[in-house]
Design a protein around this motif. Sequence first.
Motif, PDB file in Angstrom:
ATOM      1  N   GLY A 232       0.821  -1.204   0.000  1.00 46.49           N
ATOM      2  CA  GLY A 232       0.000   0.000   0.000  1.00 46.49           C
ATOM      3  C   GLY A 232       0.856   1.255   0.000  1.00 46.49           C
ATOM      4  N   VAL A 233       0.313   2.336   0.561  1.00 44.57           N
ATOM      5  CA  VAL A 233       0.972   3.646   0.554  1.00 44.57           C
ATOM      6  C   VAL A 233       2.012   3.706   1.661  1.00 44.57           C
ATOM      7  CG1 VAL A 233       0.667   6.129   0.769  1.00 44.57           C
ATOM      8  CG2 VAL A 233      -1.079   4.753  -0.382  1.00 44.57           C
ATOM      9  N   HIS A 234       3.225   4.063   1.297  1.00 43.48           N
ATOM     10  CA  HIS A 234       4.307   4.214   2.274  1.00 43.48           C
ATOM     11  C   HIS A 234       4.439   5.688   2.641  1.00 43.48           C
ATOM     12  CE1 HIS A 234       8.460   4.122   3.911  1.00 43.48           C
ATOM     13  NE2 HIS A 234       8.201   2.841   4.160  1.00 43.48           N
ATOM     14  N   PRO A 235       4.844   6.013   3.895  1.00 46.06           N
ATOM     15  CA  PRO A 235       4.918   7.422   4.299  1.00 46.06           C
ATOM     16  C   PRO A 235       6.045   8.216   3.647  1.00 46.06           C
ATOM     17  CG  PRO A 235       5.653   5.980   6.077  1.00 46.06           C
ATOM     18  CD  PRO A 235       5.053   5.097   5.036  1.00 46.06           C
ATOM     19  N   TRP A 236       7.000   7.540   2.984  1.00 41.65           N
ATOM     20  CA  TRP A 236       8.110   8.253   2.358  1.00 41.65           C
ATOM     21  C   TRP A 236       8.047   8.125   0.843  1.00 41.65           C
ATOM     22  CZ3 TRP A 236      12.385   5.579   5.749  1.00 41.65           C
ATOM     23  CH2 TRP A 236      12.256   6.024   7.075  1.00 41.65           C
ATOM     24  N   PRO A 237       8.537   9.135   0.135  1.00 41.75           N
ATOM     25  CA  PRO A 237       8.590   9.041  -1.333  1.00 41.75           C
ATOM     26  C   PRO A 237       9.696   8.094  -1.784  1.00 41.75           C
ATOM     27  CG  PRO A 237       9.621  11.068  -0.599  1.00 41.75           C
ATOM     28  CD  PRO A 237       9.023  10.435   0.629  1.00 41.75           C
ATOM     29  N   GLN A 238       9.597   7.681  -3.028  1.00 46.37           N
ATOM     30  CA  GLN A 238      10.631   6.848  -3.654  1.00 46.37           C
ATOM     31  C   GLN A 238      11.123   7.559  -4.910  1.00 46.37           C
ATOM     32  OE1 GLN A 238      13.157   4.810  -3.973  1.00 46.37           O
ATOM     33  NE2 GLN A 238      12.069   2.940  -3.356  1.00 46.37           N
ATOM     34  N   PRO A 239      12.380   7.951  -4.993  1.00 44.62           N
ATOM     35  CA  PRO A 239      13.461   7.794  -4.015  1.00 44.62           C
ATOM     36  C   PRO A 239      13.403   8.865  -2.929  1.00 44.62           C
ATOM     37  CG  PRO A 239      14.270   8.936  -5.942  1.00 44.62           C
ATOM     38  CD  PRO A 239      12.843   8.564  -6.249  1.00 44.62           C
ATOM     39  N   LEU A 240      14.290   8.752  -1.933  1.00 51.20           N
ATOM     40  CA  LEU A 240      14.368   9.780  -0.905  1.00 51.20           C
ATOM     41  C   LEU A 240      14.953  11.050  -1.503  1.00 51.20           C
ATOM     42  CD1 LEU A 240      15.706   8.087   2.368  1.00 51.20           C
ATOM     43  CD2 LEU A 240      13.364   8.754   1.829  1.00 51.20           C
ATOM     44  N   PRO A 241      14.346  12.198  -1.271  1.00 54.03           N
ATOM     45  CA  PRO A 241      14.868  13.450  -1.835  1.00 54.03           C
ATOM     46  C   PRO A 241      16.251  13.792  -1.273  1.00 54.03           C
ATOM     47  CG  PRO A 241      12.609  13.708  -1.055  1.00 54.03           C
ATOM     48  CD  PRO A 241      13.084  12.388  -0.551  1.00 54.03           C
ATOM     49  N   VAL A 242      17.043  14.473  -2.085  1.00 56.99           N
ATOM     50  CA  VAL A 242      18.370  14.910  -1.646  1.00 56.99           C
ATOM     51  C   VAL A 242      18.273  15.774  -0.395  1.00 56.99           C
ATOM     52  CG1 VAL A 242      20.387  16.294  -2.286  1.00 56.99           C
ATOM     53  CG2 VAL A 242      19.351  14.758  -3.952  1.00 56.99           C
ATOM     54  N   ALA A 243      17.254  16.650  -0.338  1.00 58.40           N
ATOM     55  CA  ALA A 243      17.105  17.555   0.806  1.00 58.40           C
ATOM     56  C   ALA A 243      16.907  16.795   2.110  1.00 58.40           C
ATOM     57  CB  ALA A 243      15.937  18.501   0.575  1.00 58.40           C
ATOM     58  N   TRP A 244      16.317  15.604   2.052  1.00 60.64           N
ATOM     59  CA  TRP A 244      16.135  14.814   3.264  1.00 60.64           C
ATOM     60  C   TRP A 244      17.461  14.245   3.741  1.00 60.64           C
ATOM     61  CZ3 TRP A 244      11.151  11.440   3.647  1.00 60.64           C
ATOM     62  CH2 TRP A 244      10.021  12.239   3.400  1.00 60.64           C
ATOM     63  N   ILE A 245      18.292  13.856   2.794  1.00 55.58           N
ATOM     64  CA  ILE A 245      19.552  13.211   3.146  1.00 55.58           C
ATOM     65  C   ILE A 245      20.500  14.212   3.778  1.00 55.58           C
ATOM     66  CG2 ILE A 245      21.481  11.859   2.225  1.00 55.58           C
ATOM     67  CD1 ILE A 245      19.520  11.086  -0.089  1.00 55.58           C
ATOM     68  N   GLY A 246      20.503  15.445   3.268  1.00 55.51           N
ATOM     69  CA  GLY A 246      21.203  16.533   3.927  1.00 55.51           C
ATOM     70  C   GLY A 246      22.713  16.507   3.820  1.00 55.51           C
ATOM     71  N   HIS A 247      23.303  15.841   2.801  1.00 53.29           N
ATOM     72  CA  HIS A 247      24.747  15.809   2.640  1.00 53.29           C
ATOM     73  C   HIS A 247      25.165  16.785   1.548  1.00 53.29           C
ATOM     74  CE1 HIS A 247      24.922  11.420   4.310  1.00 53.29           C
ATOM     75  NE2 HIS A 247      24.583  12.316   5.202  1.00 53.29           N
ATOM     76  N   THR A 294       5.094   2.961  18.472  1.00 59.70           N
ATOM     77  CA  THR A 294       4.504   4.071  19.234  1.00 59.70           C
ATOM     78  C   THR A 294       5.246   4.339  20.538  1.00 59.70           C
ATOM     79  OG1 THR A 294       2.929   2.473  20.143  1.00 59.70           O
ATOM     80  CG2 THR A 294       2.197   3.819  18.273  1.00 59.70           C
ATOM     81  N   ASP A 295       6.141   3.427  20.943  1.00 60.92           N
ATOM     82  CA  ASP A 295       6.933   3.637  22.158  1.00 60.92           C
ATOM     83  C   ASP A 295       8.156   4.520  21.908  1.00 60.92           C
ATOM     84  OD1 ASP A 295       5.289   1.964  23.713  1.00 60.92           O
ATOM     85  OD2 ASP A 295       6.389   0.174  23.066  1.00 60.92           O
ATOM     86  N   VAL A 296       8.510   4.744  20.654  1.00 58.69           N
ATOM     87  CA  VAL A 296       9.705   5.521  20.315  1.00 58.69           C
ATOM     88  C   VAL A 296       9.433   7.004  20.539  1.00 58.69           C
ATOM     89  CG1 VAL A 296      11.287   6.139  18.445  1.00 58.69           C
ATOM     90  CG2 VAL A 296      10.448   3.791  18.654  1.00 58.69           C
ATOM     91  N   ASP A 297      10.422   7.699  21.089  1.00 61.32           N
ATOM     92  CA  ASP A 297      10.273   9.134  21.308  1.00 61.32           C
ATOM     93  C   ASP A 297       9.917   9.833  20.003  1.00 61.32           C
ATOM     94  OD1 ASP A 297      10.856   8.945  23.976  1.00 61.32           O
ATOM     95  OD2 ASP A 297      12.994   9.385  23.734  1.00 61.32           O
ATOM     96  N   PRO A 298       9.066  10.848  20.052  1.00 57.87           N
ATOM     97  CA  PRO A 298       8.661  11.526  18.807  1.00 57.87           C
ATOM     98  C   PRO A 298       9.805  12.311  18.185  1.00 57.87           C
ATOM     99  CG  PRO A 298       7.789  12.673  20.721  1.00 57.87           C
ATOM    100  CD  PRO A 298       8.383  11.408  21.233  1.00 57.87           C
ATOM    101  N   CYS A 299       9.680  12.513  16.903  1.00 62.27           N
ATOM    102  CA  CYS A 299      10.636  13.326  16.160  1.00 62.27           C
ATOM    103  C   CYS A 299      10.422  14.795  16.492  1.00 62.27           C
ATOM    104  CB  CYS A 299      10.440  13.079  14.665  1.00 62.27           C
ATOM    105  SG  CYS A 299      11.407  14.156  13.600  1.00 62.27           S
ATOM    106  N   ARG A 300      11.505  15.498  16.709  1.00 58.59           N
ATOM    107  CA  ARG A 300      11.393  16.953  16.859  1.00 58.59           C
ATOM    108  C   ARG A 300      11.116  17.577  15.500  1.00 58.59           C
ATOM    109  NH1 ARG A 300      16.824  18.272  19.896  1.00 58.59           N
ATOM    110  NH2 ARG A 300      17.353  16.106  19.436  1.00 58.59           N
ATOM    111  N   PRO A 301      10.529  18.777  15.480  1.00 59.99           N
ATOM    112  CA  PRO A 301      10.057  19.341  14.217  1.00 59.99           C
ATOM    113  C   PRO A 301      11.156  19.455  13.177  1.00 59.99           C
ATOM    114  CG  PRO A 301       9.223  20.608  16.071  1.00 59.99           C
ATOM    115  CD  PRO A 301      10.208  19.614  16.635  1.00 59.99           C
ATOM    116  N   GLY A 302      10.775  19.210  11.937  1.00 61.63           N
ATOM    117  CA  GLY A 302      11.666  19.327  10.794  1.00 61.63           C
ATOM    118  C   GLY A 302      10.902  19.904   9.621  1.00 61.63           C
ATOM    119  N   PRO A 303      11.582  20.139   8.496  1.00 57.32           N
ATOM    120  CA  PRO A 303      10.958  20.845   7.383  1.00 57.32           C
ATOM    121  C   PRO A 303      10.138  20.004   6.452  1.00 57.32           C
ATOM    122  CG  PRO A 303      13.237  20.398   6.874  1.00 57.32           C
ATOM    123  CD  PRO A 303      12.995  19.888   8.275  1.00 57.32           C
ATOM    124  N   HIS A 304      10.290  18.645   6.465  1.00 58.07           N
ATOM    125  CA  HIS A 304       9.595  17.847   5.472  1.00 58.07           C
ATOM    126  C   HIS A 304       8.402  17.105   6.075  1.00 58.07           C
ATOM    127  CE1 HIS A 304      12.424  14.959   7.311  1.00 58.07           C
ATOM    128  NE2 HIS A 304      11.537  14.047   7.004  1.00 58.07           N
TER     129      HIS A 304
END
Length: 304
Positions: A232-247, A294-304
């Motif tokens: 089904g629908v995955h929460p991330w795009p394919q491929p991962l955008p360069v901006a997400w990788i951040g290198h 759901t036990d994992v600490d939440p992500c702090r805010p980001g741009p994507h």
Amino acid sequence: MENDGWRCLAFVRPNGVYLQSRQAKDLTPYFPDVVAAVRESLPPGTVVDGELVVSDTEAGSTMFPALLGRITAGRRLAREAAARPANLVVFDVLADAGDDLTDLPLRQRRSRLENLLAEAPPTLTLCPQTSDVKLARTWFDELGVTGAEGLVVKDLAGVYRVGGRGSSWWKYKRKVTVEAIVGGVTGAIEDPRTLLLGRFDGRGRLRYVAGTVPLALSQRQEIGRVLTAATGVHPWPQPLPVAWIGHLDRREPRQYLQVAPLLVVEIVVDQAYDRGRFRHPVRHLRIRADLAPTDVDPCRPGPH
């Protein structure tokens, strides 16, 4: 002291200043403030090694995203530089007015560097150095809040080695362990080479937060047995955008295999965290079968 910035060589040439990244990329156009300070303070034929940083004076820490902002500013570059001035934190000198210093021991290079920067403006900062172990431990424990990632320990008798640390440098970074959710892999699902990891944000969306270094064979076998391909629908795009990788040196999106975000793993990270992501590759430690996503600490805010 290791700062949270970009490694940079500054070359003072007769016709101007050239700033070069660790990947040999030209950074000169993006840091006119640093170029001006180097040109006004150091004589032609001088080469210094340091780290570009942008400081948040109110918070007393560095702002890594502001460095990336210089690269993407375009016509806004002058305004960006005025709003968030950069500094070159200098920790070594390779040449002084045409005099090659790379074969001199560090203690002599340090003395030459201190003389060079004695009257330099704040834009050129001499990196702190000490041979007092107690003071170094204090720096390690207390300066993390400023963006310092750890300590670099050098041999005072060591010469400068071009292209690598060699055997005379040792890095001690501040490390912690956290949990994250496997959202994708490179390689094969039954034999993953690396893990792509996420955390849920406040709206319940799985945000990409990090990629691991290559897994050991035993880890690949263990994780491959428990991963499930996404349907089904995955929460991330394919491929991962360069901006997400951040290198800075990565220009292509990352192809990967999407997996069902069900597996929680424990990872080892450093404190280089911004825009909702761990900036450096992380190390997989173990599977946390006792934890649900759901036990994992939440992500702090980001741009994507």
